[in-house]
Design a protein around this motif. Structure first.
Motif, PDB file in Angstrom:
ATOM      1  N   ALA A 343       0.807  -1.306   0.064  1.00  0.00           N
ATOM      2  CA  ALA A 343      -0.223   0.137  -0.026  1.00  0.00           C
ATOM      3  C   ALA A 343       0.951   1.399   0.026  1.00  0.00           C
ATOM      4  CB  ALA A 343      -0.764   0.050   1.224  1.00  0.00           C
ATOM      5  N   ASN A 344       1.951   1.298   0.764  1.00  0.00           N
ATOM      6  CA  ASN A 344       2.762   2.444   0.801  1.00  0.00           C
ATOM      7  C   ASN A 344       3.382   2.726  -0.460  1.00  0.00           C
ATOM      8  OD1 ASN A 344       2.310   3.044   3.530  1.00  0.00           O
ATOM      9  ND2 ASN A 344       3.997   1.719   4.178  1.00  0.00           N
ATOM     10  N   ARG A 345       3.750   1.604  -1.154  1.00  0.00           N
ATOM     11  CA  ARG A 345       4.302   1.874  -2.588  1.00  0.00           C
ATOM     12  C   ARG A 345       3.346   2.400  -3.528  1.00  0.00           C
ATOM     13  NH1 ARG A 345       9.216  -1.264  -2.838  1.00  0.00           N
ATOM     14  NH2 ARG A 345      10.279  -1.181  -0.998  1.00  0.00           N
ATOM     15  N   LEU A 346       2.332   1.989  -3.262  1.00  0.00           N
ATOM     16  CA  LEU A 346       0.872   2.713  -4.421  1.00  0.00           C
ATOM     17  C   LEU A 346       0.880   4.017  -3.939  1.00  0.00           C
ATOM     18  CD1 LEU A 346      -1.379  -0.281  -4.317  1.00  0.00           C
ATOM     19  CD2 LEU A 346      -0.197   0.466  -6.250  1.00  0.00           C
ATOM     20  N   ILE A 347       0.983   4.427  -2.647  1.00  0.00           N
ATOM     21  CA  ILE A 347       0.840   5.782  -2.260  1.00  0.00           C
ATOM     22  C   ILE A 347       1.837   6.639  -2.642  1.00  0.00           C
ATOM     23  CG2 ILE A 347       0.799   7.165  -0.256  1.00  0.00           C
ATOM     24  CD1 ILE A 347      -0.719   5.106   1.328  1.00  0.00           C
ATOM     25  N   ASP A 348       3.194   6.013  -2.707  1.00  0.00           N
ATOM     26  CA  ASP A 348       4.510   6.874  -3.099  1.00  0.00           C
ATOM     27  C   ASP A 348       4.211   7.047  -4.803  1.00  0.00           C
ATOM     28  OD1 ASP A 348       5.411   6.683  -0.857  1.00  0.00           O
ATOM     29  OD2 ASP A 348       6.834   4.843  -1.234  1.00  0.00           O
ATOM     30  N   ILE A 349       3.578   6.169  -5.598  1.00  0.00           N
ATOM     31  CA  ILE A 349       3.436   6.631  -6.856  1.00  0.00           C
ATOM     32  C   ILE A 349       2.486   7.509  -7.204  1.00  0.00           C
ATOM     33  CG2 ILE A 349       2.880   5.593  -9.119  1.00  0.00           C
ATOM     34  CD1 ILE A 349       5.310   4.663  -8.298  1.00  0.00           C
ATOM     35  N   LEU A 350       1.268   7.400  -6.289  1.00  0.00           N
ATOM     36  CA  LEU A 350       0.284   8.537  -6.668  1.00  0.00           C
ATOM     37  C   LEU A 350       0.721   9.838  -6.088  1.00  0.00           C
ATOM     38  CD1 LEU A 350      -2.596   6.516  -4.875  1.00  0.00           C
ATOM     39  CD2 LEU A 350      -2.383   6.887  -7.550  1.00  0.00           C
ATOM     40  N   GLN A 351       1.599  10.056  -5.194  1.00  0.00           N
ATOM     41  CA  GLN A 351       2.151  11.315  -4.985  1.00  0.00           C
ATOM     42  C   GLN A 351       3.310  11.698  -5.563  1.00  0.00           C
ATOM     43  OE1 GLN A 351       2.647  10.324  -0.496  1.00  0.00           O
ATOM     44  NE2 GLN A 351       0.736  11.261  -0.233  1.00  0.00           N
TER      45      GLN A 351
END
Length: 392
Positions: A343-351
């Motif tokens: 989940a954190n890696r997905l958040i990093d991409i979105l940001q």
């Protein structure tokens, strides 16, 4: 270099329908198209050819003769017409002598059966999966599996060449069975036309980032990560409330997906149980980032096609996706089952900033271009032709 210009007659054998929308069948189907473009002749023998008049149901699939029996009869009657037989693992667990075939016999993995068995054991332990279906069906299924399970290794031992989709399978074949000398690794690919379709609908990075949409492609099952998604969504929505989720090709009723996600029907979750392969480029064009928490793959068309669409994709570090993502960006892979990290890696991409996202997106496109069916088909033919010459 061997002469690959001589027209070859190739038979593709597979225990599933010859259908582009099925990942297992798609490999041979699209390779066949490339072989034909290069001037070779390709025929197929699939499950519908084996049982042309059957009404397919779970019961008939458990009580009819084995596909291997039908495939053997077809090969015995037609062996003289072909130079090469390219069959799924387990489909031809017979020696060439018994088949009456003198050409090149290939056993193809699109996901090594031994890995599937390992996941089945893992699944029971991790999620305490209970047996499904009525007792009679379970009995017949277990009986059939017990009868046919030996076919997989027998087919690998009987063939001239084992065709594997990733290097982890090659390592397993070497360490467990000592069959590495007759094994070769060929990844899956995309046609130049399909790659161009993905590229043609990629929107500007600013637009993609504004959508904040996470996309998953795959059948809805524990193997593909269905048990992990509820927590993935909760963690992402805590940090990015406007995040949206797109689930493509789930193959089950949307209500079942929502129940597993522990979410009511809502506008920020879209579920598409099925779609035509040609629709995928447009479906992916709205997404921002790909997510693929699969626990076991042969290669992973879902990852490759998201990369071709310019979508950075987060996946568990497993065979198949590892061959695509490790040399692109190791941050795109996380430890198997590590939902928080995923989940954190997905958040990093979105940001990401538009500039950083654009650079990563272009790297994804360029990586996907390296998996060209045209080049992979040529490599197949060089190996096949050289071996064919050596055994005749």
């Amino acid at each position: 270099m061997s002469n690959v210009n001589k027209p070859l007659k190739i038979l593709m054998i597979l225990h599933m329908p010859w259908n582009r929308n099925l990942g297992g069948a798609r490999v041979q189907l699209e390779l066949a198209e490339e072989f034909q473009l290069l001037g070779h002749q390709v025929e197929k023998f699939d499950i519908l050819d084996a049982f042309p008049h059957s009404k397919f149901s779970r019961l008939t699939s458990l009580t009819r003769p084995s596909f291997a029996t039908k495939a053997r009869a077809y090969v015995e009657a037609n062996a003289h017409r072909f130079d090469i037989i390219d069959a799924h693992q387990g489909n031809l667990p017979f020696s060439k002598g018994k088949l009456g075939f003198e050409g090149l016999l290939v056993a193809r993995s699109v996901g090594l059966y031994a890995f599937c068995e390992e996941f089945a054991s893992f699944e029971k332990t991790k999620w305490a999966i209970k047996p499904q279906g009525n007792p009679i069906s379970r009995f017949l299924r277990n009986w059939r599996n017990k009868q046919e399970s030996p076919y997989y290794l027998k087919s690998l031992e009987a063939c001239d060449l084992i065709n594997l989709p990733n290097f982890d399978e090659l390592k397993y074949v070497k360490e467990q069975w000592g069959l590495e000398k007759k094994s070769v690794v060929f990844p899956f690919g995309l046609s130049e036309q399909r790659q161009q379709k993905f590229i043609s609908v990629i929107p500007p990075s600013e637009i993609r980032l504004s959508h904040q949409e996470i996309v998953f492609i795959g059948y809805w099952s524990p193997r593909k990560g269905s048990r992990d998604w509820a927590e993935i969504i909760r963690r992402i929505k805590e940090k990015i409330p406007k995040a949206k989720f797109l689930f493509l090709g789930t193959g089950v009723d949307p209500a079942q997906v929502l129940a597993d996600l522990e979410q009511p029907p809502c506008e920020w979750i879209k579920i598409v149980p099925s779609y035509d392969s040609e629709e995928l480029p447009e479906l992916l064009s709205t997404a921002t980032v790909g997510a693929f928490p699969s626990y076991m793959e042969g290669f992973g068309f879902a990852v490759l096609e998201k990369l071709a669409s310019g979508l950075p994709t987060i996946a568990y570090d497993i065979p198949g996706p590892r061959d695509m993502l490790s040399s692109l960006d190791t941050k795109l892979m996380v430890s198997v089952g590590s939902v928080e990290e995923f989940a954190n890696r997905l958040i990093d991409i979105l940001q990401l900033s538009p500039k950083s996202y654009s650079i990563l997106s272009e790297q994804c496109v360029q990586k996907a271009k390296r998996f060209s069916w045209k080049e992979i088909a040529r490599a197949h033919l060089e190996v096949y032709t050289e071996l064919l010459q050596s055994i005749k």
